[in-house]
Structures are given as structure tokens and as C-alpha cells.
Design a protein around this motif. Sequence first.
Motif, PDB file in Angstrom:
ATOM      1  N   SER A  56      -8.832  -0.131   3.239  1.00  0.00           N
ATOM      2  CA  SER A  56      -7.768   0.690   3.303  1.00  0.00           C
ATOM      3  C   SER A  56      -6.962   0.240   4.402  1.00  0.00           C
ATOM      4  O   SER A  56      -7.285  -0.575   5.208  1.00  0.00           O
ATOM      5  N   ASP A  57      -5.502   0.859   4.590  1.00  0.00           N
ATOM      6  CA  ASP A  57      -4.789   0.794   5.303  1.00  0.00           C
ATOM      7  C   ASP A  57      -5.329   1.013   6.910  1.00  0.00           C
ATOM      8  O   ASP A  57      -5.118   0.315   7.574  1.00  0.00           O
ATOM      9  N   ALA A  58      -6.094   2.006   6.994  1.00  0.00           N
ATOM     10  CA  ALA A  58      -6.889   2.364   8.037  1.00  0.00           C
ATOM     11  C   ALA A  58      -7.750   1.239   8.615  1.00  0.00           C
ATOM     12  O   ALA A  58      -8.000   0.904   9.758  1.00  0.00           O
ATOM     13  N   ASP A  59      -8.582   0.796   7.470  1.00  0.00           N
ATOM     14  CA  ASP A  59      -9.278  -0.249   7.872  1.00  0.00           C
ATOM     15  C   ASP A  59      -8.727  -1.506   8.378  1.00  0.00           C
ATOM     16  O   ASP A  59      -9.275  -2.114   9.434  1.00  0.00           O
ATOM     17  N   ILE A  60      -7.600  -1.886   7.850  1.00  0.00           N
ATOM     18  CA  ILE A  60      -6.929  -3.073   8.628  1.00  0.00           C
ATOM     19  C   ILE A  60      -6.300  -2.772   9.999  1.00  0.00           C
ATOM     20  O   ILE A  60      -6.123  -3.529  10.600  1.00  0.00           O
ATOM     21  N   LYS A  61      -5.910  -1.403  10.052  1.00  0.00           N
ATOM     22  CA  LYS A  61      -5.214  -1.020  11.551  1.00  0.00           C
ATOM     23  C   LYS A  61      -6.366  -1.128  12.546  1.00  0.00           C
ATOM     24  O   LYS A  61      -6.434  -1.943  13.670  1.00  0.00           O
ATOM     25  N   ALA A  62      -7.651  -0.727  12.010  1.00  0.00           N
ATOM     26  CA  ALA A  62      -8.808  -0.785  13.056  1.00  0.00           C
ATOM     27  C   ALA A  62      -9.337  -2.313  13.100  1.00  0.00           C
ATOM     28  O   ALA A  62      -9.537  -2.556  14.308  1.00  0.00           O
ATOM     29  N   GLU A  70      -2.656  -6.487  16.738  1.00  0.00           N
ATOM     30  CA  GLU A  70      -2.079  -5.290  16.151  1.00  0.00           C
ATOM     31  C   GLU A  70      -0.596  -5.754  15.424  1.00  0.00           C
ATOM     32  O   GLU A  70      -0.019  -4.982  14.575  1.00  0.00           O
ATOM     33  N   ASP A  71       0.188  -6.762  16.159  1.00  0.00           N
ATOM     34  CA  ASP A  71       1.358  -7.162  15.624  1.00  0.00           C
ATOM     35  C   ASP A  71       1.236  -7.702  14.004  1.00  0.00           C
ATOM     36  O   ASP A  71       2.368  -7.943  13.703  1.00  0.00           O
ATOM     37  N   GLN A  72       0.192  -7.914  13.583  1.00  0.00           N
ATOM     38  CA  GLN A  72      -0.206  -8.468  12.343  1.00  0.00           C
ATOM     39  C   GLN A  72      -0.662  -7.394  11.231  1.00  0.00           C
ATOM     40  O   GLN A  72      -0.377  -7.649  10.009  1.00  0.00           O
ATOM     41  N   ALA A  73      -0.533  -6.304  11.742  1.00  0.00           N
ATOM     42  CA  ALA A  73      -1.057  -5.051  10.816  1.00  0.00           C
ATOM     43  C   ALA A  73       0.042  -4.823   9.994  1.00  0.00           C
ATOM     44  O   ALA A  73      -0.498  -4.592   8.456  1.00  0.00           O
ATOM     45  N   ALA A  74       1.222  -4.635  10.151  1.00  0.00           N
ATOM     46  CA  ALA A  74       2.151  -4.359   9.321  1.00  0.00           C
ATOM     47  C   ALA A  74       2.264  -5.166   7.994  1.00  0.00           C
ATOM     48  O   ALA A  74       2.422  -4.745   6.821  1.00  0.00           O
ATOM     49  N   ASP A  75       2.457  -6.713   8.291  1.00  0.00           N
ATOM     50  CA  ASP A  75       2.133  -7.444   7.233  1.00  0.00           C
ATOM     51  C   ASP A  75       0.898  -7.447   6.228  1.00  0.00           C
ATOM     52  O   ASP A  75       1.070  -7.515   5.129  1.00  0.00           O
ATOM     53  N   LEU A  76      -0.261  -7.296   7.066  1.00  0.00           N
ATOM     54  CA  LEU A  76      -1.444  -7.120   6.168  1.00  0.00           C
ATOM     55  C   LEU A  76      -1.494  -5.952   5.278  1.00  0.00           C
ATOM     56  O   LEU A  76      -2.156  -5.897   4.118  1.00  0.00           O
ATOM     57  N   ILE A  77      -1.101  -4.677   6.024  1.00  0.00           N
ATOM     58  CA  ILE A  77      -1.005  -3.708   5.009  1.00  0.00           C
ATOM     59  C   ILE A  77      -0.090  -3.666   3.745  1.00  0.00           C
ATOM     60  O   ILE A  77      -0.307  -3.265   2.771  1.00  0.00           O
ATOM     61  N   ALA A  78       1.001  -4.324   4.033  1.00  0.00           N
ATOM     62  CA  ALA A  78       1.961  -4.613   2.893  1.00  0.00           C
ATOM     63  C   ALA A  78       1.187  -5.386   1.839  1.00  0.00           C
ATOM     64  O   ALA A  78       1.472  -5.292   0.624  1.00  0.00           O
ATOM     65  N   THR A 245       6.375  -7.339  -0.481  1.00  0.00           N
ATOM     66  CA  THR A 245       6.881  -6.306   0.351  1.00  0.00           C
ATOM     67  C   THR A 245       6.375  -6.193   1.733  1.00  0.00           C
ATOM     68  O   THR A 245       6.684  -5.597   2.479  1.00  0.00           O
ATOM     69  N   GLN A 246       5.670  -7.796   1.907  1.00  0.00           N
ATOM     70  CA  GLN A 246       5.417  -7.815   3.395  1.00  0.00           C
ATOM     71  C   GLN A 246       6.678  -8.331   3.999  1.00  0.00           C
ATOM     72  O   GLN A 246       7.417  -8.864   3.732  1.00  0.00           O
ATOM     73  N   PRO A 247       6.684  -7.572   5.376  1.00  0.00           N
ATOM     74  CA  PRO A 247       7.810  -7.646   6.299  1.00  0.00           C
ATOM     75  C   PRO A 247       8.433  -9.264   6.348  1.00  0.00           C
ATOM     76  O   PRO A 247       9.412  -9.738   6.285  1.00  0.00           O
ATOM     77  N   SER A 248       7.220  -9.789   6.525  1.00  0.00           N
ATOM     78  CA  SER A 248       7.516 -11.482   6.812  1.00  0.00           C
ATOM     79  C   SER A 248       8.278 -12.190   5.521  1.00  0.00           C
ATOM     80  O   SER A 248       8.945 -13.014   5.691  1.00  0.00           O
ATOM     81  N   GLN A 249       7.694 -11.623   4.420  1.00  0.00           N
ATOM     82  CA  GLN A 249       8.217 -12.456   2.899  1.00  0.00           C
ATOM     83  C   GLN A 249       9.612 -11.744   2.801  1.00  0.00           C
ATOM     84  O   GLN A 249      10.394 -12.621   2.516  1.00  0.00           O
ATOM     85  N   VAL A 250       9.994 -10.605   3.204  1.00  0.00           N
ATOM     86  CA  VAL A 250      11.276 -10.039   2.867  1.00  0.00           C
ATOM     87  C   VAL A 250      12.236 -10.913   3.962  1.00  0.00           C
ATOM     88  O   VAL A 250      13.380 -11.154   3.649  1.00  0.00           O
ATOM     89  N   GLU A 251      11.972 -11.003   5.271  1.00  0.00           N
ATOM     90  CA  GLU A 251      12.722 -11.702   5.985  1.00  0.00           C
ATOM     91  C   GLU A 251      12.686 -13.028   5.685  1.00  0.00           C
ATOM     92  O   GLU A 251      13.980 -13.615   5.988  1.00  0.00           O
TER      93      GLU A 251
END
Length: 282
Positions: A56-62, A70-78, A245-251
Motif C-alpha cells: 500500500s502507499d502507507a507500506d511504501i512510506k514506512a 523518504e526522498d524516494q517515496a513519491a516515485d515509488l508510490i506513483a 505518473t512517477q515524478p521522475s518519469q514526468v520530469e
Amino acid sequence: MPIPPSSSVQKAREELAGRLREIRKDAGISARELAVSCGWSESKSSRIENAKTPPSDADIKAWCRACASEDQAADLIAANRQSADAHVQWRRLQRSGLRRLQESTGDLYQQTTMFRVYVSDVIPGFLQTPGYATALLSSIAAFRGTPDDVSDAVAARMRRNAVLSKGAHRFSFVLEESVLWYRLCSAETMAAQLGHLLGVMDLHNVAVGIVPFSGQRTVWPMSTFTIFDDTRVHADTLDAASTLTQPSQVELYARAFERLSHGAARGAAARSLIAGALASLD
């Protein structure tokens, strides 16, 4: 042979699992230590790392918090959210005909403020005339062997393209010059299409650039893609329309669009390229 949708989903999940495993190993902690830090069983860590259970998104954040990443969480959640539809199979969408495919993006088009579109093969759908769209979609239907609902599909595309004339939406197009020359329809239909393209360039919310054959390039011609605001990319391939939708992909795609734009002719120079293609139809 195209990868079946189920395999595509599993492949995306395995890639995500592999990234999570690398993050844990880079942090120098064991699966048991990670489980203790996250407050779950070691078996859950194993299932996630082996792509048996999607996190889940919460699992990835944890997970990222436990690994000080933590800086990689947004990409992984996407990546996690798009794994189920990372490759939306055109064949699945087209099973009931092409009209459904045109209508499937209607809400997204209405919600988007800024569109950035790069094309290397055909006139962008946003800028197509009914005649050109009919020729193109007929070719696609024949190639795919889909139900013949081209007339309905063209009508749906024209309704969808109404966003072009609404001031709330802005468009930036970059076309390879080859798009002006490819003959996917009759000379008369192509002439009308190129004339329409010239007219669209007068719209205040539309910018059109054309990368000339003779120009010095900083990047190579690429497959067609569309960037929706700064949140989503649709990248076309023969067998799939990838939704990224990953921020790094969009960038990454935004950077590609910017570099492609640098080599594009605009204004009078772009019109001259279109006029040259028009003249060849006589």
C-alpha cells in the motif's frame, strides 16, 4: 509478441519490488530489522520484496522511512499506483471499437490546463480534421481487426477536441517535419488537413513548432507522447499506451519536450515548412 496485460502488471510489480529490495540493502538492514521498524511481520517484507503482495502507499512510506530514503517515496508510490495500468493495452480498449478509446480520455482532457504534445508520425489528434481522422482511424481499425465504428470514433474525437477552442486550456505542439509529408490519406484530404493546421496556429492558446529535416538536433526523434500538466504522460507504442505518473518519469519527458522544442521552427518559418508540404500536393 506483445506482453499480455496480466504479464505487464506483474512485470511492473516485480520492478517495484526490486527497487524496494535495493533500498533496504543500500540501507544495510535485514528484512527482519525492516519488519520490526515498520511494525509488521518478516513474512510481509518477504512477500513485498518478491512481488507476491503489492504494498500500500502507507507500506511504501514506512519502508522508505525505515531505510532513511523518504526522498524516494513519491516515485515509488506513483509506480505502485500505475502498476495495474502501466501498459493499458490498446487491444483491450478497442475490443468494442475505436469510439471507446476516444471517449476514455474525455475527463482527463477537461481537467488538464496545459498540454505538451510531441509527434513524429501523424498529425496530432487535437489538430486533425474529420477527413484525416477518418483515414487514420480506418487504417488502425483494419490493422487491428477491430469492429468498424470509425464514424462514431471520429465524431467522438471531434467532440473531445473541443477543448482546443476553450481558453482555459493551453497547448504546445512539437511536430517532426516528416508528419507534414506522410501520406495517410488522399492528396485532397491532406491539403485540407495542412490548411487546417495553418489556421490552428492563429489560436492564442496554441503554440506549434516544427522540427525541420535540415535542423541541427540535440536529441533524436522519439515516439509520440503527451504531457498532461506536470502530473501524467501518455507515451505511445505499437502495442500499448503507457501511462506514466512517477515524478521522475514526468520530469524526464518534460526535459525531452524542452530539448525537442529548442530545435523547432516557429511562426513564419513553421508556416513556410507547411506551405512547402502543401505545394507538393499540387
